[in-house]
Enzyme design. Structure first.
Site, short mmCIF file in Angstrom:
data_model
loop_
_atom_site.label_atom_id
_atom_site.label_comp_id
_atom_site.label_asym_id
_atom_site.label_seq_id
_atom_site.Cartn_x
_atom_site.Cartn_y
_atom_site.Cartn_z
N ARG A 45 0.83 -1.20 0.00
CA ARG A 45 0.00 0.00 0.00
C ARG A 45 0.86 1.24 0.00
NH1 ARG A 45 2.53 2.17 3.17
NH2 ARG A 45 2.62 1.93 5.43
N GLU A 51 0.09 10.21 8.26
CA GLU A 51 1.21 9.37 8.69
C GLU A 51 1.40 9.45 10.19
OE1 GLU A 51 2.29 6.71 6.88
OE2 GLU A 51 2.58 8.27 5.38
N HIS A 52 1.63 8.29 10.79
CA HIS A 52 1.87 8.17 12.23
C HIS A 52 0.68 8.65 13.05
CE1 HIS A 52 6.05 6.79 12.39
NE2 HIS A 52 6.30 7.59 11.37
N ASP A 54 -2.51 6.56 12.77
CA ASP A 54 -3.45 5.45 12.96
C ASP A 54 -3.32 4.88 14.36
OD1 ASP A 54 -0.91 4.46 12.27
OD2 ASP A 54 -1.72 2.67 11.28
N GLY A 144 8.61 1.46 3.21
CA GLY A 144 7.42 2.19 3.63
C GLY A 144 6.19 1.85 2.83
N SER A 146 4.69 -1.32 3.10
CA SER A 146 3.96 -2.35 3.83
C SER A 146 4.31 -3.78 3.43
CB SER A 146 2.45 -2.13 3.67
OG SER A 146 1.72 -2.87 4.62
N SER A 147 5.58 -4.03 3.12
CA SER A 147 5.97 -5.39 2.78
C SER A 147 5.82 -6.33 3.97
CB SER A 147 7.42 -5.42 2.29
OG SER A 147 8.31 -4.92 3.27
N ASP A 191 -2.17 -0.59 7.62
CA ASP A 191 -1.62 -1.48 6.60
C ASP A 191 -2.49 -2.71 6.42
OD1 ASP A 191 0.35 0.39 6.75
OD2 ASP A 191 1.88 -0.94 7.57
N LYS A 235 12.32 -0.71 10.98
CA LYS A 235 11.76 -0.05 12.16
C LYS A 235 11.68 -0.99 13.36
CE LYS A 235 6.90 -0.84 10.87
NZ LYS A 235 5.64 -0.22 10.44
#
Length: 439
Positions: A45, A51-52, A54, A144, A146-147, A191, A235
Site C-alpha cells: 500500500r 502518517e503516524h 493510525d 514504507g 507495507s511489505s 496497513d 523499524k
C-alpha cells in the site's frame, strides 16, 4: 459475512497466462513434489496522507498497490510450517507455529506473527495443520510500502484457510494489526485494513474503533508517483518507531491530567480528544497552551502525573523505550492533531468537483504533511527531503509515505508532467547514487 475471496486464488482458478504465478507453481512443485492447493495474494500500500496517526486513533488515506506478497500453500502431514522464499537470499525455514517474539526479527518471524494471531483467535485445543509454503514478494522491503504487514496478513489468511475457516475481512484486518505487534513495533491498523478492504479504482478513508473503510474517489488528472529514496530502515530493529508511539501516549496522558480527566485510561491522543469532546483545532490549541517545547524528562512526567518513575515506565513505556531519557511531547502531539486535520481536509477536497485548484489544494496538504513529519515528528531522512525538494518544480505535492527514516515518497503530479518529473529524478537524484530505482 464478508469473505476474503479476492485475496485467495484456488489452484483450479489460476490465470492461464501469468508468468509470475507459473514460476511460483513450478518452484512449489520442485520443492514439495506437488502443486499448491491455493495461492494467497496481499497487496502493498501507499499512504497518501495521514502518517503516524493510525496508532493514535485517527483516520488515514491509503490505497493498495499492484506490488504484492504471494503465498503458494498446501497442507502437510506434520504440525510444522515449511517456508521457502522465491528470493534465494532468504533461507528455507522449518518452523513450529509457536512464537513469542524476538529481539532481531527476520522475515520468517513476520510470518509467525500471523500464525500466532490465528492461534489466539481459535479455541485453545484447536490443532493447526502443518503447511508447505513458497513465498514470492515484489514489494520493496523497508520502503514504507507495507511489505512486512503484507506478509503478516498473508500468513494469517492462509493459516485460516488451510484450517477450513473463512474470516470476516474487518475481523482479520484487526487480528493482523494486533498480531504484528509481536514483532515489537506498536503500530496501528492502517496497513492490514487496506490489505483486506481495498477496492479497485479508489483510495480508502480508513477509520478505527470500530474499523470501517469509505471509498475516496481521487480527482481526474491526479497521478501519484512513488519514488524510493534508497535509504532503508528496519523499524523493528530500532526504538525510533516505538519512541514516537510512547511520546504520543505520554502527551495524551499529560493533556488528560491537565484537563482533569482520568489519564490512566488514556493510551492514545484520540482517547483524550474523545473524552474532551472538542474539535481538532481546539486540541491543537490545547497542545500549544499546555505542553512546553522543551523535552520532558521522566522525573518531570512522573511528577505531573503524581506517580513514581517506575510506575510511569510500567504504565506508559515499551520494553525498548525504557532507557529513553527525554521525550518531545508537544512536537509529536502537534503533528498528530494537525495531520488528522489535514486528512479531514484531504477527504473533503476529494469530495468536491475536481479541477486544477483541487489538485493544488491536495498537493499543498501533502507538502505540509512532509514538513511536519520532518520537523515535528523527526521521521524523515535527507534523501527523502531531497526528493521532495526536487518535486516542487514539477508536482502539486510530495511527502514521505510509510513510517519514514528512509523508504519512499509519494508525489501528486499532473499527467503531462509525469515524464518530466521522472527524468528530473533520474538526473537530479538517482544519477548521484548511480542507480535508476523508480517504482
Amino acid at each position: 459475512m464478508a469473505s476474503c475471496g479476492r485475496n485467495l486464488v484456488p489452484i483450479s482458478d489460476f490465470p492461464t497466462k501469468n508468468d509470475r504465478l507459473d514460476r511460483l507453481k513450478q518452484l512449489f512443485l520442485e520443492t514439495f513434489g506437488g502443486y499448491p492447493k491455493f495461492v494467497v495474494r496481499v497487496p502493498g500500500r501507499v499512504n497518501l496522507i495521514g502518517e503516524h496517526i493510525d496508532y493514535c486513533g485517527y483516520g488515514v488515506c491509503p490505497m493498495a498497490l499492484q506490488q504484492d506478497m504471494l503465498l503458494a500453500v498446501s497442507e502437510n502431514n506434520t504440525r510444522n510450517i515449511v517456508l521457502v522464499n522465491a528470493n534465494k537470499k532468504y533461507k528455507k525455514q522449518v518452523l513450529e507455529p509457536a512464537f513469542s517474539g524476538c529481539k532481531s526479527p527476520e522475515w520468517e518471524h513476520y510470518f509467525l506473527c500471523g500464525v500466532r494471531g490465528v492461534q489466539e483467535a481459535l479455541p485453545g485445543d484447536f490443532q493447526l495443520k502443518g503447511m508447505n509454503i513458497v513465498a514470492d514478494g515484489n514489494i520493496p522491503p523497508s520502503a514504507g510500502l507495507s511489505s512486512s504487514s503484507a506478509l503478516v496478513s498473508a500468513s494469517a489468511l492462509c493459516t485460516f484457510y488451510i484450517n477450513g475457516i473463512t474470516p470476516v475481512k474487518e475481523d482479520i484486518a484487526d487480528l493482523c494489526a494486533k498480531a504484528e505487534r509481536y514483532i515489537g513495533t506498536q503500530g496501528g491498523g492502517m496497513d492490514q485494513a487496506i490489505a483486506f478492504l481495498a477496492t479497485d479504482g479508489c483510495a480508502k478513508y480508513i477509520e478505527f474503533n470500530p474499523l470501517r473503510a469509505t471509498d475516496i474517489k481521487l480527482p481526474e488528472g491526479a497521478v501519484f508517483v512513488i519514488a524510493h529514496s534508497l535509504a532503508e530502515k528496519n523499524k523493528a530493529a530500532s526504538n525510533d518507531f516505538n519512541c514516537r508511539v510512547v511520546e504520543c501516549r505520554l502527551a495524551a496522558q499529560l493533556l488528560a491530567k491537565a484537563k482533569e480527566v482520568d489519564w490512566r485510561n488514556v493510551k492514545k491522543l484520540g482517547d483524550v480528544h474523545n473524552m474532551l469532546g472538542v474539535d481538532l483545532v481546539e486540541m491543537i490549541q490545547l497542545v500549544k497552551s499546555l505542553l512546553h517545547e522543551e523535552s520532558y524528562k521522566k522525573a518531570e512526567i512522573a511528577e505531573i502525573l503524581g506517580i513514581s518513575e517506575l510506575e510511569m515506565e510500567e504504565n506508559s513505556l515499551t520494553k525498548n523505550t525504557e532507557d529513553v531519557k527525554t521525550f518531545k511531547l508537544r512536537q509529536r502531539a502537534l503533528h498528530v492533531f494537525e495531520e488528522a486535520e489535514r486528512v479531514r481536509q484531504f477527504k473533503a477536497i476529494c469530495e468536491k468537483t475536481a479541477d486544477v485548484g483541487t489538485l493544488r489544494e491536495l498537493g499543498s496538504l501533502m507538502y505540509q504533511s512532509h514538513e511536519s513529519l520532518r520537523d515535528l515528528y523527526e521521521a524523515s531522512h535527507p534523501q527523502l527531503d531531497k526528493i521532495v525538494d526536487i518535486s516542487r518544480k514539477f508536482c502539486y505535492g510530495c511527502r514521505l509515505t510509510g513510517a519514514g527514516w528512509g523508504g519512499c515518497t509519494v508525489a501528486l503530479v499532473a499527467p503531462d508532467k509525469v515524464e518530466e518529473y521522472l527524468n528530473a529524478l533520474k538526473v537530479e537524484f538517482y544519477a548521484d547514487l548511480n542507480v535508476a530505482a523508480l517504482i
